[in-house]
Write an enzyme that holds these catalytic residues in place. Structure first.
Site: not given
Lengths: 447, 447
Positions: B335, B26, B182
């Protein structure tokens, strides 16, 4: 030599047990060379789970490469040799009478023992300097130095007092052997190229880099003309070389240097130590348990076949071995010596099992290399002395050749190629501190 | 809005001062988007000197990539924007009345303030679990997890008690969101491929990997058919998924899990935390200093233009912002949301300086991705739901695309290509401990 018997009472072959302590160049080369011998069972002990390509450690310390780029898991390097076992452990003692190595977590019997535990830093009795002026032997050392270098620039950017700012932008490297020269050169490159556009309040090109050496020239083991070329390259990168200079004091804010009869105090926040080495603890163990004698820095003075006096089954290779090659000068503590010694020991063990004798170890000099900065290195191959770009190319290819041998580290070559054109270097991380803004090094702890 | 005046009394233009706190996606996107505006002066504050590509952090934790591969120095990313200043510092307070940010080492005035400090782990009030079950938010977290994973295999190799060995070879991942999935997938790959030839006493394929999730399926934010595909891929990698399972206790040797009315205790030495997040401290600061209200996990509930209620000059972007997009569900902490919010704020500031208005922020969904292992991922682009190899390819290219944008990390692509064919992964270093053989995590310290 009954320990070399290769059949038990049933007539079945009993493997000959080789224990290698240390997974550096010497130990690893011995393990690899023995890895194809069916009658031999090898156990490699290391405190760490990886082999470290130490000649490039200064590139980690200066943010050009990541630790992973120059490290390979020992297990992965040796996984295809089914007769090689890797144990992450530490050897703390040896009982030669019982052919045993005492580990931190157990006891290991051996028929032949190869000790290759290397050396660490020495501060000439001033151990309090270790906290302030880190040396460069381990990955942790490199990360610590990297943190200090890049934090110094960060603090300088915020510092408004010009004197303090100058101290943050002054870097002192003690010792102008290959490591010191390479560190100073890499610092010069950082200040003059990689970082020059990155700050707004400081001009990194005003960074002062001092390289201090007790002897009368940089790279003392090299021929004088190469020392001159190296000094010139360092100067081009903004490094100031002070020879015949002895450090007499180090504090968090200063280094005191004696040059001839004069004493000078330099204001600096970053001192890096590349001056002295001290043999690892296994040297002392061998001196206590055997007839071995140690040299001035604690290395084991070995027989012409690299065995320990009185112990035909215990060998020392690599930096820990003091091997008189020609005259009284021991072989230098560099990778090629360790590799050749490791390979020699492997051959000797195989010969013994066949009842053959091997002549004394002979080091065949492959020359020496040091890099001063991008495009500048010095190379001494004996018959060829080179400096500058061509020497740098030789340096690059020699290192890539060895890196690839270990782990197909093609990536390093590409990283270098990229860095070469971008002159950036992407591994400038300030890491491994509980509070990255805590400017005191002491007590840096993991979160 | 007099603070947007762009001329001082001499008629000379005075730059508009934007202070951005936090260099994640950001903050960085806002800085880059403002970097070309001449009337604006930007200061980016971050505790760290680098931007971290967090979506790949699990690959560092599992030894596939090095920290340097997924980090870029903030200064280097922003060096070409001459109106952007980077300060390595920490914002600890805000004084809206005086338009000031209080830093650790000073005070910074702003005309517009952008807060993008993100979130960290949450242990649901059980903070004692943090020491035992590390989460994955920072480079240090990743190195700590890497150390624990690879040390567990090393200890198992030496352990002779079958029960203890089994505990070392049992890995528990808490939380089956993208990070948990993951991590578990990467652990499965390690055990079944990368490490299978490396040990002599253990068979790494017997490793037990448990993935615990409180809800009724893995990847709860994804469509059910992708959750099913992900669960199948995980199973193929030897991961056991337990849904509707709640962790009620964690010790150094066990995890206690409640499933429906049953309670089970699992013997394990390695617990990884991927379950909860908690907003960073700046959320609390804004709640104290302004009319802002925080949500359940401490995120700041923002206006439709991402400003803080009652504070038209203070904006919150990224994971720290609670932005109600459709219905009451806030945007997820990923993201792409942070990037779009950063870019939106930059545009809004430029518009305001021109006296123009910008409509409310609207998130355009770019879909979501999670990788389960080599050749297996799930992709949800809304109009396209994919799993398997094709999804994996999309995942690879999406990530490379963003990595390249930041730092030309071509090297990562090549490293991946190499890893893909070798299935090795060369960054399996056990580092950053005073004594690497000390099996207790507590008190791990830098040398």
């Amino acid at each position: 030599m009954e320990q070399f018997a290769i059949a038990n009472t049933d007539g079945h072959p009993v493997p000959h047990r080789v224990v290698i302590v240390g997974g550096g160049f010497g130990g690893l080369y011995a393990a690899k060379a023995l890895g194809r011998s069916k009658q031999i069972e090898i156990t490699l002990i290391d405190k760490r789970n990886f082999h470290l390509f130490q000649p490039l450690l200064y590139q980690v310390a200066t943010g050009k490469l990541s630790p992973g780029d120059i490290s390979s898991p020992l297990r992965s390097i040796l996984s295809h040799y089914r007769n090689v076992k890797v144990l992450m452990d530490e050897a703390i003692d040896v009982v030669p009478e019982q052919h045993q190595v005492i580990l931190n977590t157990g006891v290991l019997p051996y028929d032949t023992l190869v000790v290759a535990t290397g050396v660490s830093h020495d501060y000439f009795g001033q151990n309090q300097w270790a906290e302030i002026a880190p040396g460069l032997k381990t990955v942790e050392d490199a990360i610590r130095i990297r943190r200090r270098i890049f934090r110094a620039f960060e603090v300088a950017e915020k510092e408004t007092d010009p004197e303090k700012r100058r101290a943050w932008l002054t870097f002192v490297v003690v010792g102008a052997g290959p490591t010191g020269v390479e560190l100073a050169g890499a610092l010069g490159e950082l200040a003059h190229y990689a970082l020059k556009h990155d700050f707004r309040n400081i001009d990194t090109r005003e960074t002062q880099i001092l390289l201090l050496e007790g002897l009368d020239r940089v790279l003392p083991p090299y021929p004088p003309e190469l020392s001159t070329a190296a000094a010139k390259s360092l100067e081009n990168l903004g490094v100031t070389v002070h020879t015949q200079s002895f450090v007499t004091g180090i504090t968090e804010d200063t280094v005191t240097v004696r040059h001839e009869e004069q004493t000078e105090t330099i204001q600096t926040k970053t001192v890096l130590w590349a001056a002295g080495v001290r043999a690892s603890g296994m040297g002392k163990v061998l001196a206590e348990r055997t007839d071995a004698t140690l040299d001035r820095v604690g290395r084991v003075i070995v027989n012409p076949d690299l065995s320990v006096p009185g112990q035909p089954d215990i060998f020392v290779v690599g930096d820990l071995a003091h091997y008189k090659h020609q005259g009284d000068q021991p072989l230098p503590g560099v990778a090629p010596v360790a590799m050749q010694e490791g390979a020699y020991i492997a051959k000797l063990i195989r010969y013994r099992l066949q009842g053959r004798e091997l002549p004394s170890f002979h080091y065949s000099d492959v020359g020496s290399l040091a890099v001063i900065g991008q495009n500048a290195a010095v190379v001494n191959l004996g018959w060829l002395k080179l400096s500058g770009f061509l020497a740098w190319l030789i340096w690059v290819f020699a290192h890539i050749y060895y890196l690839i041998e270990f782990d197909n580290k093609l990536v390093v070559m590409i990283q270098w190629a990229w860095n070469y054109f971008s002159r950036k270097g992407g591994s400038r991380l300030i890491t491994q501190e509980e509070n990255p803004l805590n400017h005191s090094e002491l007590g840096g702890k993991l979160g």
